[in-house]
Design a protein around this motif. Structure first.
Motif, short mmCIF file in Angstrom:
data_model
loop_
_atom_site.label_atom_id
_atom_site.label_comp_id
_atom_site.label_asym_id
_atom_site.label_seq_id
_atom_site.Cartn_x
_atom_site.Cartn_y
_atom_site.Cartn_z
N ASN A 208 0.82 -1.21 0.00
CA ASN A 208 0.00 0.00 0.00
C ASN A 208 0.85 1.26 0.00
O ASN A 208 0.56 2.23 -0.71
N GLU A 209 1.94 1.26 0.79
CA GLU A 209 2.82 2.42 0.81
C GLU A 209 3.48 2.63 -0.55
O GLU A 209 3.63 3.76 -1.02
N ALA A 210 3.88 1.54 -1.20
CA ALA A 210 4.47 1.66 -2.53
C ALA A 210 3.46 2.17 -3.55
O ALA A 210 3.80 2.97 -4.44
N MET A 211 2.21 1.75 -3.41
CA MET A 211 1.16 2.23 -4.31
C MET A 211 0.88 3.71 -4.09
O MET A 211 0.67 4.47 -5.05
N GLN A 212 0.89 4.14 -2.82
CA GLN A 212 0.72 5.57 -2.54
C GLN A 212 1.84 6.38 -3.17
O GLN A 212 1.60 7.47 -3.71
N LEU A 213 3.05 5.85 -3.10
CA LEU A 213 4.18 6.54 -3.71
C LEU A 213 4.00 6.63 -5.22
O LEU A 213 4.23 7.68 -5.82
#
Length: 248
Positions: free
Chosen positions: A150-155
């Motif tokens: 999820n953090e990578a997708m937000q990035l």
């Protein structure tokens, strides 16, 4: 010493000098003040970037003390939160206090200052390369991997908002193993995730800064060649100061 991040697309555009630092860990009983340091940074740089763990236990009073010190900073401040800033379950209060102090806290957003895009997420754990944790087994493991993804997708979503030709990515957790080298091998999986680097390498990025690994190494590169700097306060930097100086 200033690290000059060469970017051929920026020819003829004013170079932006960025001071980057992380892991201030401001506590309620802190004896030291950052006021003089912020005044110094204001003379040396155009923008101050903070890479998380701004407070020690995520308490609103700690954020208030940092906000008071930031009054001595006369340049724009951009940053992300770190894991310590979540400790007391008061992250909304901490965020509001710092934003009221004109800190531009990013959590999956992008902003532009002087034709440089600033993109920020906290990031998360998971490990690096072939040893990166996979989504298999117990629900707790799958939840951990899901948070990392999820953090990578937000990035990635934030990177797609950038229109500037120069971009600085701000993280708390590391995207590569090189800049956590020096930490105990046993804790590498808890210092960051290669998923962040995989996302970064899909875009043209001038530089990446992160903190979290106090005993890590200053400089490395993603597999795609993007420069990565560990700017945690305790890491030795070419500037000889607690902050790194980057020119983009």
């Amino acid at each position: 010493m200033v690290d000059d991040i060469k970017d051929s697309t920026a020819d003829g555009v004013r170079t932006l000098r960025i001071a980057a630092m992380g892991d201030l860990h401001v506590s309620e009983d802190a004896q030291a003040s950052y006021r003089d340091l912020f005044s110094e940074i204001s003379r040396e740089a155009d923008v101050l970037v903070l890479t998380g763990d701004l407070t020690n236990l995520g308490k609103p009073r700690e954020a208030e003390l940092l906000a008071e010190d930031l009054r001595n900073c006369s340049i724009p401040v951009v940053g992300v939160l770190g894991n310590h800033d979540y400790e007391s379950g008061a992250v909304e209060d901490v965020t509001n206090i710092l934003r009221q102090a004109e800190v531009r806290l990013l959590d999956g957003q992008a902003i532009e200052i002087e034709q440089v895009g600033f993109v920020g997420v906290k990031g998360f754990v998971g490990g690096f390369g072939a040893r990166m944790l996979g989504s298999f087994g117990e629900p707790a493991i799958k939840a951990m991997v899901a948070e990392s993804v999820n953090e990578a997708m937000q990035l990635e979503n934030a990177m797609r908002q950038v229109r500037a030709k120069r971009t600085l990515v701000i993280l708390h957790y590391a995207p590569i193993a090189d800049t956590v080298a020096g930490e105990p091998l046993e804790i590498f999986p808890f210092l960051g995730s290669s998923r962040l680097a995989e996302t970064i390498d899909r875009f043209k990025v001038s530089a990446v800064v992160h903190g979290h690994a106090h005993r890590g190494s200053y400089e490395g590169r993603t597999p795609g060649g993007a420069k990565v700097y560990n700017v945690a306060m305790h890491v030795d930097k070419p500037s000889g100061r607690p902050y790194a100086l980057l020119e983009i």
